[in-house]
Design a protein around this motif. Structure first.
Motif, short mmCIF file in Angstrom:
data_model
loop_
_atom_site.label_atom_id
_atom_site.label_comp_id
_atom_site.label_asym_id
_atom_site.label_seq_id
_atom_site.Cartn_x
_atom_site.Cartn_y
_atom_site.Cartn_z
N ILE A 8 18.03 47.93 -8.64
CA ILE A 8 18.37 49.35 -8.72
C ILE A 8 17.71 50.06 -9.91
O ILE A 8 17.67 51.29 -9.94
N PHE A 9 17.21 49.28 -10.87
CA PHE A 9 16.41 49.84 -11.97
C PHE A 9 15.10 49.06 -12.03
O PHE A 9 14.86 48.28 -12.97
N PRO A 10 14.23 49.21 -11.05
CA PRO A 10 13.02 48.37 -10.97
C PRO A 10 12.08 48.52 -12.15
O PRO A 10 11.30 47.60 -12.44
N ASN A 27 11.84 44.20 -24.25
CA ASN A 27 13.14 44.82 -24.00
C ASN A 27 13.03 46.19 -23.33
O ASN A 27 13.49 47.21 -23.89
N PRO A 28 12.43 46.30 -22.15
CA PRO A 28 12.31 47.59 -21.48
C PRO A 28 13.67 48.18 -21.15
O PRO A 28 14.62 47.45 -20.87
N VAL A 29 13.76 49.52 -21.18
CA VAL A 29 15.04 50.18 -20.97
C VAL A 29 14.89 51.30 -19.94
O VAL A 29 13.80 51.80 -19.67
N TYR A 30 16.04 51.70 -19.40
CA TYR A 30 16.11 52.88 -18.53
C TYR A 30 17.39 53.61 -18.88
O TYR A 30 18.49 53.04 -18.85
N VAL A 49 23.77 56.21 -21.25
CA VAL A 49 23.66 54.80 -21.62
C VAL A 49 22.31 54.27 -21.14
O VAL A 49 21.52 55.00 -20.54
N ARG A 50 22.06 53.01 -21.39
CA ARG A 50 20.79 52.44 -20.97
C ARG A 50 20.98 51.09 -20.31
O ARG A 50 21.88 50.31 -20.69
N ALA A 51 20.16 50.81 -19.32
CA ALA A 51 20.02 49.47 -18.78
C ALA A 51 18.86 48.84 -19.53
O ALA A 51 17.78 49.43 -19.62
N VAL A 52 19.09 47.67 -20.11
CA VAL A 52 18.05 47.03 -20.91
C VAL A 52 17.86 45.58 -20.47
O VAL A 52 18.83 44.87 -20.18
N ASN A 74 14.78 55.89 -2.36
CA ASN A 74 13.95 54.71 -2.62
C ASN A 74 14.77 53.50 -3.04
O ASN A 74 14.21 52.45 -3.37
N GLY A 75 16.10 53.64 -3.06
CA GLY A 75 16.96 52.52 -3.44
C GLY A 75 17.13 52.34 -4.93
O GLY A 75 17.64 51.31 -5.37
N ALA A 76 16.71 53.32 -5.75
CA ALA A 76 16.87 53.25 -7.19
C ALA A 76 18.13 54.01 -7.62
O ALA A 76 18.48 55.03 -7.01
#
Length: 412
Positions: free
Chosen positions: A50-52, A61-64, A79-82, A130-132
């Motif tokens: 979900i966070f490709p 450590n890539p983040v979204y 917040v972030r997904a990391v 797109n499923g994200a």
């Protein structure tokens, strides 16, 4: 918020176009044990879908960043997904290779509040075409009633496991747990009588003991290993029993609902009894004699049945038997709200021992248990998920067994 709010929330977010992850918060998720990278752990296979954009090792450590609303506590924040990828990015043998949600601003968030440790939490990620994921809504269950309501929808959710669903996935993700036990039974290995009539919990536990004897392993690790094995056996038998009916289809909606309820109730029954049955097997293997050194499922007083009494119901009811040589043990997979249920068991025994698999408690809750004379017993491999300040006051299963050996004449 009233309970109806959770029911309405589930109706809104358990829907097409929304990916779900259901878990219990551990001490490593919240601030309970003082971890530096506090924030809920979510399995990579789920977050990468979900966070490709965080699924990469050419960047450290890539983040979204995205907006997350904890609807149960009326809290919204960025917040972030990391993806902590030092193990793969830098090749560090002891590096990290995990995904988390972070940047919640400390204990002000219900997801980091130490008092939320053990709470069943539902993460709902609405997805674009797109499923994200385009955001997240979360419900952190605040009491036992809310947890029961959620588990009516999802089935039992045990510590260290996840229920995950994504619209493009045909059915649920495989139930996730660290370290597969590899006890899945192929159809040819399942006794025909088990397919004709679903085996009892005791039968499945005995099969797990057969496949994972582990007699040289300490009882704490043996217990956890067998629990993993038993869960795989249960799910493999469940698949063998239920798949034919699913593939055959249903003639009406009521038949489908009835079958689904049967599956759900069976899972609940397994979850409720599993730890108790495994503990009995460990006691017997450790040379404690059932009926002499311990009794399983006795009646201490009318209407009161602790899981285990030591040495026996007869000794407990004998007023001349010293109360100081009596013990009781309750087994509860989770204890965040349920620990209070053991306080009134076995009136003659002031200190109630409680074996749990919950992955941490807050210091405040632990002190509340201590004041109520509840002694926590936790398998040693889970101890690191508890606050360092209270670990020396928690018993392992092995130390509890050692205590019993000192009390029972002739015990091993």
């Amino acid at each position: 918020m009233a309970l109806s709010d959770l029911t309405d929330w589930l109706g809104e977010f358990c829907a097409p176009g929304i990916a779900l992850c259901v878990k219990r918060l551990s001490g490593n998720d919240t601030l309970a044990n003082g971890t530096h990278q506090a924030g809920p752990y979510i399995p990579k296979e789920f977050l990468f879908r979900i966070f490709p954009t965080i699924n990469r090792t050419d960047e450290k450590n890539p983040v979204y960043w995205f907006e997350l609303a904890v609807d149960s506590h009326l809290d919204v924040r960025k917040v972030r997904a990391v993806y902590y990828n030092s193990k793969r990015f830098e090749g560090k043998a002891n590096g990290r290779d995990e995904t988390r949600l972070t940047n919640f601003g400390g204990g002000a968030s219900a997801l980091l509040d130490a008092e939320s440790t053990g709470a069943l939490s539902i993460f709902a990620f609405p997805l674009n075409d797109n499923g994200a994921a385009i955001g997240c809504h979360v419900w952190v269950c605040r009491n036992e009633v809310e947890e029961d309501t959620a588990e009516e929808r999802f089935g039992p959710v045990e510590p260290g496991r996840f229920i995950m669903w994504s619209p493009e996935q045909p059915g649920l993700f495989p139930p996730f747990a660290a370290g597969p036990a590899k006890c899945w039974l192929d159809p040819g290995d399942i006794p025909p009588t088990w397919v004709a009539k679903f085996p009892t919990g005791a039968e499945i536990v005995r099969k797990a003991v057969e496949l994972r004897a582990e007699h040289g392993m300490p009882p704490d690790k043996r217990l956890l290993r067998r629990r993993e094995c038993e869960f795989e056996i249960f799910r493999s038998v469940e698949a063998a029993v239920e798949f034919p009916a699913i593939h055959a289809g249903f003639t009406n909606l009521d038949d489908f609902i009835s079958r689904a309820q049967t599956v759900l109730q069976r899972r609940k029954a397994r979850s409720g009894r599993s730890l108790e049955l495994h503990t009995r097997e460990i006691l017997i293997e450790e040379q404690f004699r059932e009926g002499t050194d311990f009794q399983h499922g006795p009646q201490s007083e009318p209407g009161k049945r602790p899981d285990f009494l030591f040495p026996s119901q007869a000794a407990y009811r004998d007023p001349t038997f010293p109360a100081a040589r009596l013990r009781m043990l309750a087994t509860k997979t989770t204890c965040r709200d349920r620990w209070r249920q053991v306080i009134n068991e076995a009136d003659r025994i002031p200190v109630k021992h409680l074996l749990t698999l919950q992955e941490g408690v807050s210091e405040a809750q632990f002190h509340e248990m201590t004041q109520a004379k509840v002694q926590l017993v936790v398998p040693e491999p889970l101890m690191a998920k508890y606050p360092a300040s209270i670990r020396t006051d928690i018993m392992t299963l092995e130390s509890f067994l050692g205590d019993l050996r000192l009390l029972v004449p002739g015990a091993p």
